[in-house]
Design a protein around this motif. Structure first.
Motif, short mmCIF file in Angstrom:
data_model
loop_
_atom_site.label_atom_id
_atom_site.label_comp_id
_atom_site.label_asym_id
_atom_site.label_seq_id
_atom_site.Cartn_x
_atom_site.Cartn_y
_atom_site.Cartn_z
N HIS A 35 29.63 21.89 64.69
CA HIS A 35 28.65 22.85 64.19
C HIS A 35 28.81 22.97 62.68
O HIS A 35 29.78 22.45 62.12
N HIS A 37 29.52 25.33 60.43
CA HIS A 37 30.33 26.28 59.66
C HIS A 37 31.16 25.54 58.62
O HIS A 37 31.58 24.41 58.84
N HIS A 89 27.72 29.11 70.30
CA HIS A 89 28.39 29.70 69.13
C HIS A 89 27.36 30.07 68.04
O HIS A 89 27.22 31.25 67.70
N ASP A 110 34.10 25.54 68.26
CA ASP A 110 33.99 27.01 68.36
C ASP A 110 33.02 27.32 69.49
O ASP A 110 31.99 26.66 69.64
N HIS A 274 32.51 34.10 68.61
CA HIS A 274 33.61 33.40 69.29
C HIS A 274 33.88 34.02 70.67
O HIS A 274 33.61 35.20 70.89
ZN LIG Z 1 32.28 28.35 63.75
#
Ligand SMILES: [Zn+2]
Length: 329
Positions: A35, A37, A89, A110, A274
């Motif tokens: 992902h 992030h 997530h 995550d 999370h």
């Molecule tokens: Zn994340």
């Protein structure tokens, strides 16, 4: 009959036989990106990611060679099959299933099992080897029901406005901010959001997430009704121009009240993208792996897994763990 597949962790997961990285934290030839992030995105020579993650990646890091892989579409790579499936997530977040020489390996990335307003729910697949994150892998981290937290956020915004004050909501710019936009927009509030949140929200809309009325916040203005900014801007000067204001911080770490003071917030509520401890445990039980590797988070989580009868061990002990003392050993 399956044979053991070698899995390493050295600033990212690495499967040497496949020359494949998962969420590599430094530049490599080929990495799956679970992902978008910040801690997971590096300008690799080539990435494999969902179309949503690829788009968010490009916004944050510029274009790189990309194999866009939709959820549930298998990809053949060096004798293995790779499949991405939802992690619940943020938009585009994926878990990774790798089938190689008769072994099913799942990397959760995550993860969240609770419902999301802006991305499909996480799936759980039975596997032989499970590699899981453990951000909230201690029993004290159990979040309230999502509906309850959502209601508290809406009530706080309403009460603040009823008192003639401007609600400033602080939520991480990718994921939590859009979840908040969806929640407050659907509750009928008009929003003015920080540029970083705005640009990401445009991508969410492209992929079918519909928000209510919002615009890009002009620093210094009081906005349309509710102002949304990333938490690192909690003491940002332009916010001072809003004279009567109250600040709400949204974070899973709300369970530690001290978080509120660190961000100069008037209130903090536990909105998290999370999994909490209960979700992590129930995930492991449903996936029924014969081996679990834990990456990131709390090292003690390994002990809790062992108490439940799992063969578990940490991977990448040097770097990714919050605490380095194990409970029993
Ligand atoms: Zn994340």
């Amino acid at each position: 009959m399956s044979t053991e597949v070698e899995i390493q962790h050295n600033r990212g997961l690495y499967l040497p036989e496949l020359e494949l990285w998962l969420d590599a934290e430094r530049k490599v030839d080929l990495s799956v990106i679970s992902h978008a992030h910040a801690d997971h995105i590096v300008n690799h020579r080539k990435i494999i990611a969902t179309p949503e993650t690829a788009k968010l990646f490009a916004l944050r890091k510029g274009n790189v060679e990309t194999e866009a892989l939709e959820y549930g579409k298998p990809l053949k790579l060096r004798g293995a099959t790779i499949e991405l499936f939802p992690a619940g997530h943020i938009l585009g977040s994926s878990q990774v299933l790798i089938e190689y020489r008769g072994t099913k390996i799942v990397y959760t990335g995550d993860l969240k099992l609770r419902e999301s307003l802006t991305c499909p729910p996480a799936e759980i697949k039975e596997c032989d080897i499970l590699i899981m994150e453990s951000t909230y892998g201690l029993p004290e981290y159990v979040f309230p029901e999502t509906a309850e937290t959502h209601q508290k956020i809406v009530d706080w915004v309403k009460d603040t406005r009823d008192r003639g004050e401007v609600p400033i909501v602080m939520a991480y710019s990718l994921g939590k901010a859009q979840e908040t936009m969806k929640l407050l927009g659907d509750a009928g509030f008009d929003l003015s959001v920080h540029k970083a949140i705005y640009e990401i929200a445009e991508i969410y809309q492209e992929f079918g997430v519909k928000f209510g009325n919002y615009d890009q916040w002009r620093p210094g203005s009081a906005g349309l009704g509710v102002v949304l900014v990333p938490p690192h801007l909690s003491r940002w000067k332009p916010l001072d121009a809003i004279k009567k204001r109250k600040k709400l911080l949204l974070t899973g770490w709300a369970l530690n009240r001290s978080t509120m003071y660190r961000y100069d917030a008037d209130e903090v509520l536990p909105l998290s993208d999370h999994a909490d401890f209960t979700e992590l445990m129930s995930y492991a039980k449903k996936a029924k792996p014969r081996k679990i590797y834990v990456v990131h988070g709390f090292l003690e989580f390994v002990d809790y897994l062992e108490e439940e009868g799992f063969d578990a061990e940490p991977l990448g002990e040097e770097a990714g763990f919050v605490k380095l003392h194990r409970k029993k050993k």
